[in-house]
Design an enzyme around this catalytic site. Structure first.
Site, PDB file in Angstrom:
ATOM      1  N   GLU A 116     -24.708 -24.704 -19.962  1.00  7.82           N
ATOM      2  CA  GLU A 116     -24.305 -23.382 -20.435  1.00  7.82           C
ATOM      3  C   GLU A 116     -25.113 -22.942 -21.666  1.00  7.82           C
ATOM      4  OE1 GLU A 116     -19.707 -23.132 -18.834  1.00  7.82           O
ATOM      5  OE2 GLU A 116     -20.050 -23.593 -20.934  1.00  7.82           O
ATOM      6  N   GLU A 130     -19.172 -24.999 -11.865  1.00 11.71           N
ATOM      7  CA  GLU A 130     -17.858 -25.193 -12.479  1.00 11.71           C
ATOM      8  C   GLU A 130     -16.933 -24.042 -12.121  1.00 11.71           C
ATOM      9  OE1 GLU A 130     -17.817 -25.573 -16.713  1.00 11.71           O
ATOM     10  OE2 GLU A 130     -19.561 -26.899 -16.793  1.00 11.71           O
TER      11      GLU A 130
END
EC number: 3.2.1.23
Length: 645
Positions: free
Chosen positions: A149, A306
């Site tokens: 991320e 995710e």
């Protein structure tokens, strides 16, 4: 997707370092019970792999990787560079991030580094190299999961190192100070630069920062993160040239990075998505994110790296998912092109900031709703291997550019109520409710093959982007443009001569003034708008609706072989749905099936082969789905039906 043909990747982040080693065998046995075939490992393990600077310990991680291989589970092997260890901040405080107010942030969470720091890059590449050399021939290695991320918490740093890097970036883009001064309009407020050394990041100032400076700093900061990724990726490719690499974007939720630029560097696009409980229909927001991820991968299958089995831990009210919602969410991503369905995380943490984030194996263990749904989903995905590799065909594209979002984010705007991201999502939602599959496209991207292009709120557009949309309409496409679009060029300079400067000819309209609203406005037809209105005059366009005062609110202009609609107000959802339906009918954009409101319909297909119609019922009542061929099927309340043909 870098997967075995006919297999949907299924699993999640496994963090065995958080648990005693005696639990690892149990974890892997339960993974097999749940149908897990893929896990992401090593994401936050830097402090254990390199507990002291220059001292590496891989023995424990060898056992993790060997355990996966012995059980037929493949690894998205991470470089652990998203969370530097405590020794890093202690030894190199100059590499810690600094905010716009000049405060240096400290170790204690994650992403504690300045993206422009050369010492961070050096240490990150060193640990990445050690991981790659150690596991380059390991049988469990399937995919490189680079970092994690990017930019989630440190997208922009304002330290002196970043300032120097920014100046170097500007020199590369503008070459001369005269060109920069012209682009930024520095004659305003006595901001003209006479030396490169005078240029700083847009740190805290007494009043508004320069819009051009702020925009370029967002671009520079995004580029700095992309460069970190490519530096790690290139190192990994030298060691393992046949292993694909990715990083998990946050498409549709995180707007501090240019996802188009990032996606161009990925072997396969992967992304994370989490429902926002405050949204009335979060499953529609999910569809937007999934369509965006697919579009970033050029329409090819992508990987959901995710999502959550139930509640997250970071919202004001972390809502648990209702029975069946986990399955609906997962299959919606699958329907929209994902070839992998993964979660954060495998086993729910006992300690740490994410201990209340749900997982595949919850605190309460296997006698739970979550576990039963995880096992059932794994079995279902195992039977859907034929879906893998198929693609989604969209007739409609929605134009979206991060530079435009960043430019409109400057606070000195006509109104703060016209949010470009929310407008993009709202227009996408109108298409979703109509059953129309929609891609997301860059304004300068290839629009060939689309029937309809919608432009909800593209405040900034380059000359190339403006010409691209005109060419699409000239060739027979239908366009719908929303208010406050085409207003400025790529430097956030107003396009003079009347709004919307980029597309006055395309739309056959010239706007002389904006009139932001603080309440609703009624149109002559009875339709309703809010937030925004304009004083516009038609040149070649036909007026389809007006304000009570007679000024155009909705126009249509024939352009070449196509046509362009323009809205001068933010229509409410019902009125927007009318406009979208009109444009879809004109363009010949049709849903893959018809159904009751609240039932999501998407088709995936192999070229010249089988196709799969997904019908996902988000309502509390049974619904009938009718295919274009006249066939019907019932989708029970809260259920998912997949029709293969």
């Amino acid at each position: 997707m870098p997967d075995v043909p006919g297999v949907i990747a299924y699993g999640g982040d496994w963090n065995p370092e958080q648990w005693p080693e005696e639990t690892w065998e149990q974890d892997v046995a339960l993974m097999r019970e749940a149908g897990v075939n893929r896990v992401s490992v090593g994401i936050f393990s830097w402090s254990l792999l390199e507990p002291v600077e220059g001292v590496f310990d891989f023995d424990w991680f060898d056992r993790v990787m060997d355990l996966l291989a012995a059980n037929g589970i493949r690894a998205n092997l991470a470089t652990p560079t998203a969370a530097p260890p405590p020794w890093f901040g202690d030894a190199y405080p100059e590499a810690l991030p600094v905010d716009a107010d000049g405060r240096r942030l400290h170790h204690g969470s994650r992403q504690g580094f300045c993206p422009s720091s050369p010492i961070y890059r050096e240490k990150a590449l060193r640990i990445a190299e050690q991981v790659a050399l150690r596991y380059r021939e390991h049988p469990a290695l399937e995919l490189w999961h680079v970092h994690n991320e990017y930019g989630c918490h440190n997208s922009r740093c304002y330290c002196d190192t970043s300032a120097a890097a920014f100046r170097a970036w500007l020199r590369g883009h503008y070459a001369t100070l005269d060109a920069l001064n012209e682009a930024w309009g520095t004659a305003f407020w006595s901001q003209r630069y006479s030396d490169w050394a005078q240029i700083l990041p847009p740190r805290a100032t007494p009043s508004f920062t320069n819009p051009g400076q702020q925009l370029d700093y967002r671009r520079f900061s995004s580029d700095a993160l992309v460069e970190l990724y490519t530096a790690e990726r290139d190192l990994l490719k030298k060691i393992t040239p046949d292993v694909p690499a990715t990083t998990n974007l946050m498409a549709g939720a995180h707007w501090d990075m240019d996802n188009w630029a990032f996606a161009a560097e990925l072997d396969v696009v992967s992304t994370d998505h989490y429902l926002v409980g405050a949204r009335a229909e979060p499953h529609i927001d999910l569809a937007f994110a999934a369509d965006y991820a697919r579009s970033l991968n050029g329409g090819r299958p992508w990987l959901l790296m995710e999502h959550s089995t139930s509640a997250v831990n970071w919202q004001p009210r972390n809502l648990a998912k209702t029975p069946g919602e986990l399955r609906r969410n997962s299959l919606s991503h699958l329907a929209r092109g994902a070839d992998g369905i993964m979660f954060f995380q495998w086993r729910q943490s006992r300690a740490g900031a994410e201990k209340w984030h749900s997982a595949m194996l919850p605190h309460a263990g296997t006698r739970t709703k979550i576990w039963r749904e995880v096992v059932a989903l794994g079995a279902e995905l195992a039977g859907l291997g034929d879906v893998a590799g198929s693609t989604v065909k969209a007739d409609v594209a929605l134009l979206l550019d991060h530079s435009s979002v960043w430019a409109q984010d400057h606070p000195a705007q006509p109104t703060t109520d016209l949010d470009p991201v929310e407008e993009a999502k709202r227009w996408h939602a109108a298409l979703w409710r109509a059953g129309i599959t929609c891609d997301v496209a860059h304004p300068e991207g290839d629009l060939t093959g689309y029937r309809l292009v919608v432009v909800p709120a593209l405040y900034l557009v380059s000359d190339a982007g403006a010409a691209n949309l005109e060419e699409f309409a000239r060739g027979g496409g239908v366009v719908v443009v929303g208010p406050y679009s085409g207003i400025v060029d790529e430097h956030d300079r107003v396009r003079l001569g009347g709004y919307p400067g980029a597309w006055r000819d395309l739309l056959g309209v010239s706007v002389e003034e904006f009139f932001p609203l603080d309440g609703p406005i009624r149109l002559a037809s009875g339709r309703s708008g809010s937030v925004w209105s304009e004083v516009a005059h038609t040149t070649t366009a036909k007026v389809l609706d007006t304000y009570a005062t007679g000024e155009p609110a909705w126009t249509r202009n024939e352009f070449g072989e196509g046509a362009a609609h323009y809205l001068t107000t933010r229509l409410d959802d019902d009125a927007l749905a009318e406009v979208i339906a009109t444009a879809c009918a004109e363009a010949g954009a049709e849903p893959p099936a018809t159904s009751a409101p609240g039932v999501e319909v998407v088709r995936r297909a192999h070229p010249g082969g089988r196709s799969f119609l997904f019908a996902i019922n988000h309502t509390t009542g049974d619904a009938t789905v009718t295919t274009p061929g006249g066939g019907t099927a019932t989708v029970p309340a809260g259920d998912v039906l997949i029709i293969a043909d």
